[in-house]
Write a protein that holds these residues in place. Structure first.
Motif, PDB file in Angstrom:
ATOM      1  N   THR A   1       0.810  -1.214   0.000  1.00 11.69           N
ATOM      2  CA  THR A   1       0.000   0.000   0.000  1.00 11.69           C
ATOM      3  C   THR A   1       0.846   1.267   0.000  1.00 11.69           C
ATOM      4  N   VAL A   2       2.175   1.140   0.071  1.00  8.95           N
ATOM      5  CA  VAL A   2       3.043   2.313   0.036  1.00  8.95           C
ATOM      6  C   VAL A   2       3.090   2.883  -1.377  1.00  8.95           C
ATOM      7  N   ILE A   3       2.862   4.183  -1.462  1.00 12.70           N
ATOM      8  CA  ILE A   3       2.955   4.907  -2.729  1.00 12.70           C
ATOM      9  C   ILE A   3       4.282   5.649  -2.735  1.00 12.70           C
ATOM     10  N   VAL A   4       5.016   5.535  -3.813  1.00 13.61           N
ATOM     11  CA  VAL A   4       6.298   6.234  -3.927  1.00 13.61           C
ATOM     12  C   VAL A   4       6.154   7.391  -4.904  1.00 13.61           C
ATOM     13  N   ILE A   5       6.596   8.563  -4.479  1.00 16.43           N
ATOM     14  CA  ILE A   5       6.688   9.720  -5.362  1.00 16.43           C
ATOM     15  C   ILE A   5       8.147   9.856  -5.769  1.00 16.43           C
ATOM     16  N   TYR A   6       8.424   9.651  -7.043  1.00 21.28           N
ATOM     17  CA  TYR A   6       9.769   9.850  -7.575  1.00 21.28           C
ATOM     18  C   TYR A   6       9.881  11.276  -8.098  1.00 21.28           C
TER      19      TYR A   6
ATOM     20  N   GLU B   1      21.652  10.700 -19.491  1.00 19.45           N
ATOM     21  CA  GLU B   1      22.604  10.111 -18.541  1.00 19.45           C
ATOM     22  C   GLU B   1      22.083   8.805 -17.936  1.00 19.45           C
ATOM     23  N   GLY B   2      20.864   8.421 -18.296  1.00 21.00           N
ATOM     24  CA  GLY B   2      20.299   7.184 -17.773  1.00 21.00           C
ATOM     25  C   GLY B   2      19.575   7.331 -16.444  1.00 21.00           C
ATOM     26  N   ARG B   3      19.437   8.550 -15.962  1.00 21.26           N
ATOM     27  CA  ARG B   3      18.774   8.766 -14.679  1.00 21.26           C
ATOM     28  C   ARG B   3      17.275   8.454 -14.754  1.00 21.26           C
ATOM     29  N   LEU B   4      16.659   8.791 -15.885  1.00 22.57           N
ATOM     30  CA  LEU B   4      15.250   8.449 -16.058  1.00 22.57           C
ATOM     31  C   LEU B   4      15.071   6.937 -16.114  1.00 22.57           C
ATOM     32  N   ASP B   5      15.950   6.244 -16.821  1.00 23.10           N
ATOM     33  CA  ASP B   5      15.865   4.776 -16.901  1.00 23.10           C
ATOM     34  C   ASP B   5      15.951   4.147 -15.516  1.00 23.10           C
ATOM     35  N   HIS B   6      16.783   4.718 -14.678  1.00 22.59           N
ATOM     36  CA  HIS B   6      16.935   4.191 -13.314  1.00 22.59           C
ATOM     37  C   HIS B   6      15.609   4.294 -12.547  1.00 22.59           C
ATOM     38  N   ILE B   7      14.917   5.414 -12.713  1.00 25.25           N
ATOM     39  CA  ILE B   7      13.604   5.573 -12.068  1.00 25.25           C
ATOM     40  C   ILE B   7      12.611   4.570 -12.637  1.00 25.25           C
ATOM     41  N   LEU B   8      12.601   4.444 -13.947  1.00 24.70           N
ATOM     42  CA  LEU B   8      11.605   3.601 -14.609  1.00 24.70           C
ATOM     43  C   LEU B   8      11.810   2.116 -14.319  1.00 24.70           C
ATOM     44  N   ARG B   9      13.015   1.732 -13.930  1.00 25.81           N
ATOM     45  CA  ARG B   9      13.239   0.337 -13.539  1.00 25.81           C
ATOM     46  C   ARG B   9      12.525   0.016 -12.229  1.00 25.81           C
ATOM     47  N   ASP B  10      12.417   1.007 -11.355  1.00 28.51           N
ATOM     48  CA  ASP B  10      11.876   0.762 -10.014  1.00 28.51           C
ATOM     49  C   ASP B  10      10.425   1.189  -9.837  1.00 28.51           C
ATOM     50  N   ILE B  11       9.975   2.140 -10.616  1.00 25.63           N
ATOM     51  CA  ILE B  11       8.630   2.682 -10.421  1.00 25.63           C
ATOM     52  C   ILE B  11       7.583   1.615 -10.716  1.00 25.63           C
ATOM     53  N   LYS B  12       6.485   1.640  -9.955  1.00 21.91           N
ATOM     54  CA  LYS B  12       5.463   0.609 -10.122  1.00 21.91           C
ATOM     55  C   LYS B  12       4.080   1.242 -10.260  1.00 21.91           C
TER      56      LYS B  12
ATOM     57  N   ASP C   1       2.422   4.438  -8.350  1.00 20.08           N
ATOM     58  CA  ASP C   1       3.419   5.433  -7.941  1.00 20.08           C
ATOM     59  C   ASP C   1       3.247   6.711  -8.766  1.00 20.08           C
ATOM     60  N   TYR C   2       4.007   7.728  -8.391  1.00 20.83           N
ATOM     61  CA  TYR C   2       3.963   9.010  -9.095  1.00 20.83           C
ATOM     62  C   TYR C   2       5.364   9.397  -9.562  1.00 20.83           C
ATOM     63  N   LEU C   3       5.419  10.081 -10.694  1.00 21.85           N
ATOM     64  CA  LEU C   3       6.667  10.684 -11.167  1.00 21.85           C
ATOM     65  C   LEU C   3       6.431  12.179 -11.316  1.00 21.85           C
ATOM     66  N   PHE C   4       7.035  12.966 -10.413  1.00 22.00           N
ATOM     67  CA  PHE C   4       6.961  14.424 -10.472  1.00 22.00           C
ATOM     68  C   PHE C   4       8.142  14.918 -11.299  1.00 22.00           C
TER      69      PHE C   4
ATOM     70  N   ARG D   1       3.783   6.065 -17.571  1.00 27.59           N
ATOM     71  CA  ARG D   1       2.503   5.436 -17.898  1.00 27.59           C
ATOM     72  C   ARG D   1       2.670   3.976 -18.305  1.00 27.59           C
ATOM     73  N   ALA D   2       3.770   3.661 -18.956  1.00 26.75           N
ATOM     74  CA  ALA D   2       4.019   2.274 -19.357  1.00 26.75           C
ATOM     75  C   ALA D   2       4.136   1.351 -18.151  1.00 26.75           C
ATOM     76  N   LYS D   3       4.532   1.905 -17.008  1.00 27.09           N
ATOM     77  CA  LYS D   3       4.653   1.120 -15.773  1.00 27.09           C
ATOM     78  C   LYS D   3       3.414   1.248 -14.887  1.00 27.09           C
ATOM     79  N   GLY D   4       2.392   1.933 -15.372  1.00 29.93           N
ATOM     80  CA  GLY D   4       1.183   2.115 -14.576  1.00 29.93           C
ATOM     81  C   GLY D   4       1.291   3.205 -13.538  1.00 29.93           C
ATOM     82  N   ALA D   5       2.343   4.028 -13.635  1.00 35.60           N
ATOM     83  CA  ALA D   5       2.544   5.133 -12.698  1.00 35.60           C
ATOM     84  C   ALA D   5       1.894   6.404 -13.232  1.00 35.60           C
ATOM     85  N   ILE D   6       1.824   7.415 -12.386  1.00 40.42           N
ATOM     86  CA  ILE D   6       1.118   8.654 -12.719  1.00 40.42           C
ATOM     87  C   ILE D   6       2.115   9.793 -12.869  1.00 40.42           C
TER      88      ILE D   6
END
Length: 272
Positions: free
Chosen positions: A37-42, A92-103, A106-109, A144-149
């Motif tokens: 039930t934990v929501i992560v805001i990246y 630099e691959g920083r977005l890819d790093h987030i997208l590997r973990d986001i579920k 979750d949210y991406l700000f 969105r591909a990972k179901g995140a917002i």
């Protein structure tokens, strides 16, 4: 008699074991439920969002202050990095790093703009209505591909005033480009540019110095010669910008608002 006692003790031990196993299962299931039930805001952004190292205290990014607004069901992971634009952060691959973990859930700000404006730096520069939007769309599509917002956040204003004390725009067409993209892609947008500009104008040129990294010589050991920085925030300012972001969450009626532990309207940071 001894046999009966031994049998009785054995049955007690077995009963205790069964209870402990059941309790462990229940606790384990509860812990699993809490994790689920934990929501992560990246947070993806630049130095105005990123956590500042201790060597630069009392400088702070607003992303450092966001977690304090939420209950235990929300975690903020501040992945923002100083000096990055929408382009360089992705390349630099920083977005890819987030997208590997986001579920899912979750949210991406996403807040960029300060470094996208640097026309003489091809590694970071983007044009507002072309490459800037194209890179931002990578963040949107990836989440969105990972179901995140995804949530777009227009760049927070710099401290810039006219001679008569009016707060001035400092980001050109980038906020408008972000808002247009949000409209086209049906992505919620927090207009932090407008919110921060309005707040700075309320305070005026002198009082806003307390929110930015303005220090006199000898005021802080990290800045023995003092500093006059109109881009980066003092901890006081970072807290207020985080409040404005939370205010935007409430105004957009994002589900995250149900996890706030206080109202941004009642918690406005006042300059002392």
């Amino acid at each position: 008699m001894k046999g009966k006692q031994a049998a009785f003790l054995c049955s007690v031990i077995i009963a205790i074991g069964v209870v402990l196993m059941a309790r462990t299962t229940i606790v384990g299931d509860a812990a699993k439920t809490r994790r689920e039930t934990v929501i992560v805001i990246y947070l993806a952004g630049d130095s105005t969002v990123a956590a500042a190292p201790r060597s630069r205290a009392p400088r702070a990014g607003w992303g450092e202050m966001l977690d304090d607004w939420f209950d235990d069901h929300v975690i903020v992971k501040n992945m923002a990095a100083s000096g990055r634009s929408a382009k360089s952060f992705a390349e630099e691959g920083r977005l890819d790093h987030i997208l590997r973990d986001i579920k899912k859930g979750d949210y991406l700000f996403i807040q960029f703009g300060h470094n996208d404006e640097k026309v003489n730096d091809p590694a970071r520069y983007t044009e507002p209505f072309t490459s800037y939007q194209a890179y931002l769309k990578q963040y949107i599509d990836g989440a969105r591909a990972k179901g995140a917002i995804p949530v777009l956040i227009t760049p927070v204003e710099r401290r810039r005033f006219s001679a008569d004390g009016r707060a001035l725009d400092s980001h050109g067409l980038y906020p408008a480009a972000m808002k247009a993209l949000g409209k086209n892609e049906h992505v919620p947008v927090i207009d932090l540019t407008a919110k921060s500009k309005q707040r700075f104008e309320q305070l005026g040129p002198e009082r806003t110095k307390r929110w930015f990294l303005w220090l006199k010589p000898g005021e802080h050991p990290n800045y023995p010669k003092g500093i006059k920085d109109n881009t980066h925030f003092h901890e006081r300012g970072a807290k207020e910008i985080a409040r404005l972001v939370v205010e935007g969450i409430v105004e957009l009626d994002l589900p995250l608002r149900h996890h706030l532990i206080r109202s941004p309207k009642q918690d406005s940071v006042r300059n002392r």
